[in-house]
Design a protein around this motif. Structure first.
Motif, PDB file in Angstrom:
ATOM      1  N   GLN A 170      -6.273  -2.352   9.141  1.00  0.00           N
ATOM      2  CA  GLN A 170      -5.102  -1.982   9.922  1.00  0.00           C
ATOM      3  C   GLN A 170      -5.429  -0.752  10.756  1.00  0.00           C
ATOM      4  OE1 GLN A 170      -2.024  -3.770   9.656  1.00  0.00           O
ATOM      5  NE2 GLN A 170      -3.408  -5.150   8.560  1.00  0.00           N
ATOM      6  N   GLY A 171      -4.660  -0.539  11.800  1.00  0.00           N
ATOM      7  CA  GLY A 171      -4.790   0.687  12.591  1.00  0.00           C
ATOM      8  C   GLY A 171      -5.957   0.667  13.542  1.00  0.00           C
ATOM      9  N   GLU A 172      -6.452   1.855  13.820  1.00  0.00           N
ATOM     10  CA  GLU A 172      -7.520   2.048  14.797  1.00  0.00           C
ATOM     11  C   GLU A 172      -8.838   1.451  14.306  1.00  0.00           C
ATOM     12  OE1 GLU A 172      -6.942   3.477  17.790  1.00  0.00           O
ATOM     13  OE2 GLU A 172      -4.844   3.692  17.196  1.00  0.00           O
ATOM     14  N   GLU A 173      -9.704   1.134  15.242  1.00  0.00           N
ATOM     15  CA  GLU A 173     -11.009   0.564  14.896  1.00  0.00           C
ATOM     16  C   GLU A 173     -11.869   1.570  14.145  1.00  0.00           C
ATOM     17  OE1 GLU A 173     -13.941  -2.148  14.385  1.00  0.00           O
ATOM     18  OE2 GLU A 173     -11.956  -2.579  15.215  1.00  0.00           O
ATOM     19  N   LYS A 174     -11.853   2.827  14.597  1.00  0.00           N
ATOM     20  CA  LYS A 174     -12.666   3.868  13.969  1.00  0.00           C
ATOM     21  C   LYS A 174     -11.818   4.661  12.981  1.00  0.00           C
ATOM     22  CE  LYS A 174     -15.754   4.427  17.870  1.00  0.00           C
ATOM     23  NZ  LYS A 174     -16.227   5.340  18.916  1.00  0.00           N
ATOM     24  N   LEU A 175     -12.367   4.882  11.805  1.00  0.00           N
ATOM     25  CA  LEU A 175     -11.645   5.618  10.771  1.00  0.00           C
ATOM     26  C   LEU A 175     -11.294   7.031  11.236  1.00  0.00           C
ATOM     27  CD1 LEU A 175     -10.444   5.945   7.967  1.00  0.00           C
ATOM     28  CD2 LEU A 175     -12.750   6.413   7.103  1.00  0.00           C
ATOM     29  N   ALA A 176     -12.197   7.691  11.929  1.00  0.00           N
ATOM     30  CA  ALA A 176     -11.916   9.057  12.391  1.00  0.00           C
ATOM     31  C   ALA A 176     -10.699   9.079  13.300  1.00  0.00           C
ATOM     32  CB  ALA A 176     -13.130   9.640  13.099  1.00  0.00           C
ATOM     33  N   ASP A 177     -10.557   8.076  14.167  1.00  0.00           N
ATOM     34  CA  ASP A 177      -9.391   8.005  15.050  1.00  0.00           C
ATOM     35  C   ASP A 177      -8.115   7.788  14.241  1.00  0.00           C
ATOM     36  OD1 ASP A 177     -11.064   8.335  17.225  1.00  0.00           O
ATOM     37  OD2 ASP A 177     -11.140   6.192  17.699  1.00  0.00           O
ATOM     38  N   GLN A 178      -8.203   6.926  13.223  1.00  0.00           N
ATOM     39  CA  GLN A 178      -7.038   6.671  12.371  1.00  0.00           C
ATOM     40  C   GLN A 178      -6.666   7.926  11.583  1.00  0.00           C
ATOM     41  OE1 GLN A 178      -5.290   3.763  12.416  1.00  0.00           O
ATOM     42  NE2 GLN A 178      -3.785   4.826  11.160  1.00  0.00           N
ATOM     43  N   MET A 179      -7.678   8.647  11.103  1.00  0.00           N
ATOM     44  CA  MET A 179      -7.413   9.867  10.335  1.00  0.00           C
ATOM     45  C   MET A 179      -6.799  10.937  11.225  1.00  0.00           C
ATOM     46  SD  MET A 179      -7.482  11.021   7.241  1.00  0.00           S
ATOM     47  CE  MET A 179      -8.579   9.895   6.374  1.00  0.00           C
ATOM     48  N   LYS A 180      -7.290  11.084  12.454  1.00  0.00           N
ATOM     49  CA  LYS A 180      -6.712  12.063  13.383  1.00  0.00           C
ATOM     50  C   LYS A 180      -5.231  11.771  13.599  1.00  0.00           C
ATOM     51  CE  LYS A 180     -10.844  12.937  16.108  1.00  0.00           C
ATOM     52  NZ  LYS A 180     -11.511  12.684  17.389  1.00  0.00           N
ATOM     53  N   LEU A 181      -4.910  10.515  13.856  1.00  0.00           N
ATOM     54  CA  LEU A 181      -3.519  10.125  14.088  1.00  0.00           C
ATOM     55  C   LEU A 181      -2.664  10.373  12.854  1.00  0.00           C
ATOM     56  CD1 LEU A 181      -1.355   8.790  15.848  1.00  0.00           C
ATOM     57  CD2 LEU A 181      -2.211   6.570  15.051  1.00  0.00           C
ATOM     58  N   THR A 182      -3.173   9.988  11.703  1.00  0.00           N
ATOM     59  CA  THR A 182      -2.439  10.185  10.446  1.00  0.00           C
ATOM     60  C   THR A 182      -2.150  11.662  10.217  1.00  0.00           C
ATOM     61  OG1 THR A 182      -3.438   8.221   9.469  1.00  0.00           O
ATOM     62  CG2 THR A 182      -2.549   9.851   7.938  1.00  0.00           C
ATOM     63  N   MET A 183      -3.149  12.495  10.395  1.00  0.00           N
ATOM     64  CA  MET A 183      -2.970  13.926  10.143  1.00  0.00           C
ATOM     65  C   MET A 183      -2.074  14.580  11.190  1.00  0.00           C
ATOM     66  SD  MET A 183      -4.157  14.546   7.304  1.00  0.00           S
ATOM     67  CE  MET A 183      -4.718  13.195   6.284  1.00  0.00           C
TER      68      MET A 183
END
Length: 192
Positions: A170-183
């Motif tokens: 789910q979410g963004e392709e790259k984990l770092a992008d998903q983590m940035k958004l989450t945080m």
């Protein structure tokens, strides 16, 4: 050295060896045999502490988080941007991919030993991070609606929730992008 100290020292040697090898050769190319050779332990000893190479990553997360939290203590704020940056940096450092995150989560949740170890690591993270959150709260970086303990625990929950969500493709392709958004979204809620 008593028995518990010896066990902690052995676990640390294994983790240090894995960290060195992951850094030099990458996670995928590193084998359990290489880790045990460098740590100076047998494979049996390795498996007394870890179910697999993947479960070491859970310990490394905690090790890196605690190390970075201690660095935060050494410098004055502002803390919120540095905490967000630290959490995103964790996923960069670990070079996580979806299959690895799935195995890490599964290994933690299906093994009572690994779960107990992860909870012990989280307790250490909470103890290290809560005073920083409290300091940031006193400086007005966090609202005072929630206790520093709750903010710390919910930050960790957001981190692991992001890992789970992303592992489920789910979410963004790259984990770092998903983590940035989450945080970004999480911290927006506790800094208003």
């Amino acid at each position: 050295m008593n028995r518990e100290e010896k066990k902690r020292e052995t676990r640390k040697r294994i983790i240090d060896a894995a960290l060195q090898l992951f850094s030099e050769h990458g996670y995928e190319a590193t084998t359990v045999a290489q880790i045990t050779d460098l740590a100076g332990v047998g494979k049996g000893t390795f498996f007394n502490y870890f179910d697999s190479k993947e479960t070491i990553m859970c310990d490394l997360q905690g090790f890196w988080a605690i190390d970075e939290i201690m660095k935060l203590r050494e410098h004055p704020g502002p803390y919120v941007p540095r905490i967000k940056e630290m959490l995103v940096e964790l996923v960069y450092r670990m070079q996580l991919n979806r299959p690895l995150v799935k195995v890490m989560l599964q290994g933690t949740l299906t093994s009572p030993f690994n779960l107990a170890n992860q909870n012990e690591i989280l307790h250490t993270v909470y103890e290290a991070a809560t005073p920083i959150v409290q300091l940031a709260q006193e400086r007005g970086e966090f609202n005072d609606k929630y206790s520093p303990e709750i903010i710390t625990q919910m930050t960790v929950q957001a981190f692991f929730g992001c890992l789970l969500f992303w592992a489920m493709e789910q979410g963004e392709e790259k984990l770092a992008d998903q983590m940035k958004l989450t945080m970004e979204l999480f911290f927006a809620g506790v800094t208003e």
